[in-house]
Design an enzyme around this catalytic site. Structure first.
Site, PDB file in Angstrom:
ATOM      1  N   LYS B 183       0.847  -1.202   0.000  1.00  9.67           N
ATOM      2  CA  LYS B 183       0.000   0.000   0.000  1.00  9.67           C
ATOM      3  C   LYS B 183       0.883   1.253   0.000  1.00  9.67           C
ATOM      4  O   LYS B 183       1.569   1.526   0.979  1.00  9.67           O
ATOM      5  CB  LYS B 183      -0.899   0.055   1.230  1.00  9.67           C
ATOM      6  CG  LYS B 183      -1.883   1.245   1.149  1.00  9.67           C
ATOM      7  CD  LYS B 183      -2.616   1.498   2.438  1.00  9.67           C
ATOM      8  CE  LYS B 183      -1.893   2.455   3.361  1.00  9.67           C
ATOM      9  NZ  LYS B 183      -1.708   3.817   2.820  1.00  9.67           N
ATOM     10  N   GLU B 257      10.256   0.653  10.321  1.00  7.70           N
ATOM     11  CA  GLU B 257      11.187   1.783  10.168  1.00  7.70           C
ATOM     12  C   GLU B 257      10.408   3.035  10.528  1.00  7.70           C
ATOM     13  O   GLU B 257       9.544   3.464   9.771  1.00  7.70           O
ATOM     14  CB  GLU B 257      11.680   1.893   8.721  1.00  7.70           C
ATOM     15  CG  GLU B 257      12.358   0.660   8.177  1.00  7.70           C
ATOM     16  CD  GLU B 257      13.751   0.470   8.710  1.00  7.70           C
ATOM     17  OE1 GLU B 257      14.188   1.275   9.557  1.00  7.70           O
ATOM     18  OE2 GLU B 257      14.408  -0.494   8.284  1.00  7.70           O
ATOM     19  N   CYS B 291      12.943  10.551   7.660  1.00  9.94           N
ATOM     20  CA  CYS B 291      12.900  10.044   9.035  1.00  9.94           C
ATOM     21  C   CYS B 291      14.266  10.150   9.710  1.00  9.94           C
ATOM     22  O   CYS B 291      14.355  10.322  10.910  1.00  9.94           O
ATOM     23  CB  CYS B 291      12.390   8.614   9.054  1.00  9.94           C
ATOM     24  SG  CYS B 291      13.112   7.575   7.790  1.00  9.94           S
ATOM     25  N   GLU B 388       9.541  14.948  16.374  1.00  8.52           N
ATOM     26  CA  GLU B 388       9.840  14.938  14.954  1.00  8.52           C
ATOM     27  C   GLU B 388       8.939  15.953  14.250  1.00  8.52           C
ATOM     28  O   GLU B 388       7.725  15.904  14.396  1.00  8.52           O
ATOM     29  CB  GLU B 388       9.598  13.536  14.397  1.00  8.52           C
ATOM     30  CG  GLU B 388      10.043  13.379  12.971  1.00  8.52           C
ATOM     31  CD  GLU B 388       9.951  11.932  12.491  1.00  8.52           C
ATOM     32  OE1 GLU B 388       8.973  11.263  12.850  1.00  8.52           O
ATOM     33  OE2 GLU B 388      10.847  11.502  11.756  1.00  8.52           O
TER      34      GLU B 388
END
Lengths: 308, 481
Positions: B183, B257, B291, B388
């Site tokens: 996906k 991840e 990331c 983040e």
């Protein structure tokens, strides 16, 4: 002439290199296993009374995590050669106390003396096997990566940190050693919930570790009720990984619930052996693969440019 | 004084043909999904590019069934050498159509064409090429005796590197003999759907790769599907934890991840101009939608003022704007949602007392844009130092000693990456040992390669992608455990 009255041992916890009683003041009666019987931790070890073991509490478990965390950086920074020698030293000291261990394993697991001796010997040999891995693992699972550019690039394993271990319920010593040695050989420290019904060989192993140059806090041993302590360790935010091997045959323990709790801080989880929801205890006599070591390692990759 | 402006250098979009609407790619062909179709837009212009099907739970089930059938009847029975040849074909097809993919990626994602052209696509092709060679050599990979595929793998990828993340996921899965239900992210589905065409051109057996589009609900259907053997996910730590919780108590495996808050550490003995380039690459590459972005700059106190000055001078030259322009350095923020997130976090940084600075730069009036931004005077407790942001925002923190740098760098639940800038080799190696991060870049930053394992410590997830290590997540082995 009357027989000499034996001096019996008090079985205590092993936390941070010391042997405290449970802070809760609790203890529980430990019985011998019926001959050749498998037990569940619901208490089918129904033989003769052996001793009262300390019944560790959630606070003891937290204290053990603190001790394990404190010991971890120093243990990881020891050279691999040094850690290998320490693990080998455990085997040496264990060999010297094998008669005592054979008696305790025979009583705990309902084995004949011969079978118990075989189990103890295998446990000693397992320390030797893992000891040898200390300074080889990084070469086997790490190495240089040939990247498409002017860079030096290398991957090496590092210990995950503090590992909670549910020790196997059936195999009180061989199984116990088989889950501890691979975790600590790479520089992790651990908090171990021992077999609930068969805790006494674990306490003796603690005495062996304490006299084998294993720094205090590297291995912490908690005797008591698995279902009581496991959820606190699974959700503890300063525990980096959990080995659920001992969920097999532990009463009132759902390994799925523990795994879900471990997601709180994304602990590395080693699930118990078995298919689907069923958890079974492995056959500890077999030589293991590397996964009990590699499941508790992190791969670190370092890049540096090359140039003149 | 005359100024020398760059003339516009737009890449042509004539190389791609975008359909009005796209179906799901299941069992080798496109068919309509049963959810509510949604639009994917160009974040640089807000132009609707295409309408995309949403895969319902039933559609996901169809895709998993197709993957299972393909796994059992074809793919797991194929020799490793033959699997490898399919992957080599895919690698070559990607190279042949690289420009088309790069343009489509930039249109759908908003990243500068020079990055999609020079980084995303070459690396995606390289991943297939690298893993193709593993397919018939798995027994030599040191993973254990008798490596076998895991089965049907559900893969959920993010919007920041759509095609590259597809390659990171699909290439190792296929090389190891698994089949895939993938996906793509709901804001960047188009290159994955174009990849379906590559699978067709490669004559990949139907059902080996299935692509289902949709948002969180579609992803959840994949994660919860009882016949999926493994989940590979790249995305937020929050969703990663949800996945870990969902599959708890099953035998479904996962590699995750997740997020990061990397420290990029500059010592007073660093080569300063190189460090400035590394800092820029670390946080402004891909609009900071990375990331492993170097979003925390830890700078030794004695060189703080000098470094900030050099950095500001450098940022004044960054060209923000049309991602299709070959000179553009910083493209569009991927979505209105992400722009709101970045905007909110920057407001939080200001409210908490950090000092905000951006170069003078004109932003286009349409689309989603955010100027490169740095915060000075940031403390460890500030949210801009802890959370983040996933945008072009850098938080600058000072330190005095290497030990303090280590303590501050590691003071985060994340552990994905880190950077070290110093000319002293022994300090690099000491620092690299101390940093709790899966990838450490010394005197460089944001380098990627198919042979180099990538993945995090702590709450940045588990498992590795790339290299020999990346295969582990896609095989089971015999032997006593």
């Amino acid at each position: 002439m009357s027989e000499r009255v034996e001096v019996r041992k008090t079985f205590k916890l092993y936390i941070g290199g010391a042997f405290p009683r449970s802070e809760s003041g609790r203890s529980y009666a430990v019985h011998a296993a019926p001959r050749s019987g498998r037990s569940t931790s619901s208490g089918s070890n129904t033989g003769a009374f052996l001793a009262n073991a300390a019944m560790a509490s959630r606070k003891d478990a937290r204290d053990a995590v603190v001790a394990a965390r404190k010991a971890q950086p120093g243990w990881a920074e020891a050279t691999a050669y040094n850690r290998g020698q320490v693990l080998y030293r455990v085997a040496e000291v264990m060999q010297g106390r094998s008669a005592q261990l054979v008696d305790e394993v025979a009583a705990a697991e309902g084995l004949s003396a011969a079978k118990a001796a075989l189990s103890v010997d295998t446990a000693i040999d397992r320390w030797v096997w893992y000891a040898g891995w200390a300074d080889k693992l990084a070469q086997v699972v790490g190495g240089l990566n040939p990247v498409a550019g002017p860079f030096f690039n290398i991957s090496a394993p590092e210990p995950t940190g503090v590992v909670a271990i549910l020790a196997p319920q059936q195999s009180s010593l061989l199984g116990l050693v088989s889950v501890i040695a691979p975790v600590i050989v790479s520089g992790n420290t651990c908090v171990v919930v021992t077999s609930q019904d068969r805790p006494l060989p674990a306490v003796t192993l603690g005495e062996i570790l304490a006299t084998s140059d294993v720094p205090g806090g590297v291995v912490n041993l908690l005797t008591g009720v698995t279902a009581e302590m496991a959820p606190w360790l699974a959700s503890h935010r300063d525990v980096n990984a959990i080995d659920l091997t001992g969920a097999a045959d532990a009463s009132n323990v759902s390994w799925g619930e523990l795994e879900a709790a471990a997601a709180t801080n994304l602990k590395r989880v080693r699930r118990p052996a078995g298919e689907a929801e069923a958890a079974v205890e492995p056959d500890w006599r077999l030589t293991p693969d590397l996964s009990r070591m590699t499941d508790f390692l992190e791969t670190k990759t370092v890049w540096h440019p090359k140039g003149r | 004084m005359p100024t020398f402006d760059y003339a516009p250098a737009p890449e042509s979009r004539s190389v791609v043909t975008i359909a009005n609407s796209y179906g799901l790619f299941i069992n080798g062909e496109f068919n309509d999904g049963h959810g509510t179709p949604f639009d994917t837009i160009n974040p640089a212009t807000e132009e609707v590019l295409a309408q995309v099907s949403e895969a319902s739970t039933a559609d996901v089930d169809r895709a998993v069934k197709a993957a299972r059938t393909a796994y059992e009847t074809v793919w797991s029975r194929l020799s490793g050498a033959d699997r490898g040849k399919y992957l080599f074909r895919i690698a070559r097809l990607l190279q042949e159509r690289a420009r088309e993919f790069a343009v489509l990626e930039t249109l759908d994602n908003g990243k500068p064409i020079k990055e999609s052209r020079d980084v995303d696509l070459p690396l995606a092709a390289a991943h297939f090429f690298y893993h193709a060679g593993w397919a018939d050599k798995l027994e030599y990979a040191g993973l254990g005796p008798a490596p076998r595929p895991v089965g049907v793998v559900g893969q959920i990828i993010p919007w920041n590197f759509p095609m590259l993340m597809l390659a990171w996921k699909v290439a190792p899965a296929l090389a190891c003999g698994n089949t895939v239900v993938l996906k793509p992210a709901e804001t960047t589905p188009l290159t994955a759907l174009l990849f379906a065409e590559i699978c067709q051109q490669a004559d990949l057996p139907p059902g080996v790769v299935n692509i289902v589009t949709g948002a969180g609900a579609t992803g959840q259907a994949i994660v919860e599907h009882p016949d999926v053997d493994k989940i590979a996910f790249t995305g937020s730590t929050e969703v990663g934890k949800l996945i870990a919780r969902t599959i708890a108590g099953t035998r479904k495996r996962a590699t995750l991840e997740l997020g990061g808050k990397a420290a990029n550490i500059v010592f007073d003995d660093a080569a300063m101009d190189q460090a400035v380039e590394g800092i820029v690459r670390g946080i402004f590459f891909n609009q900071g939608h990375v990331c492993c972005a170097g979003s925390r700059l830890l700078v030794q106190e004695s060189v703080h003022d000098d470094l900030v000055h050099r950095l500001q001078r450098r940022l004044a030259t960054i060209r923000v704007g049309d991602p299709m322009d070959k000179n553009t350095d910083l493209g569009a923020i991927n979505s209105a949602t992400q722009l709101a997130r970045v905007t909110d976090m920057v407001a939080v940084g200001e409210a908490e007392g950090a000092h905000r600075w951006s170069p003078v730069c004109e932003l286009p009036s349409r689309g989603f844009w955010f100027a490169p931004t740095i915060f000075t005077g940031v403390s460890q407790a500030h949210r801009v130092a802890q959370e983040e942001i996933f945008g072009p925002v850098l938080s600058i923190i000072t330190f005095r000693t290497p030990a303090e740098a280590v303590a501050k760098a590691n003071n985060t639940p994340y552990g994905l990456s880190a950077g070290i800038w110093t000319e002293k080799g022994s300090k690099i190696l000491w620092m690299a040992d101390q940093l709790r991060a899966g990838v450490v870049w010394a005197n460089t930053f944001n380098q990627f390669d198919p042979t180099s394992p990538f993945g995090g410590f702590k709450e940045s997830g588990y498992g590795r992608e790339g290299g020999r290590h990346g295969l582990e997540g896609y095989v089971t082995t015999g032997g006593a455990r």
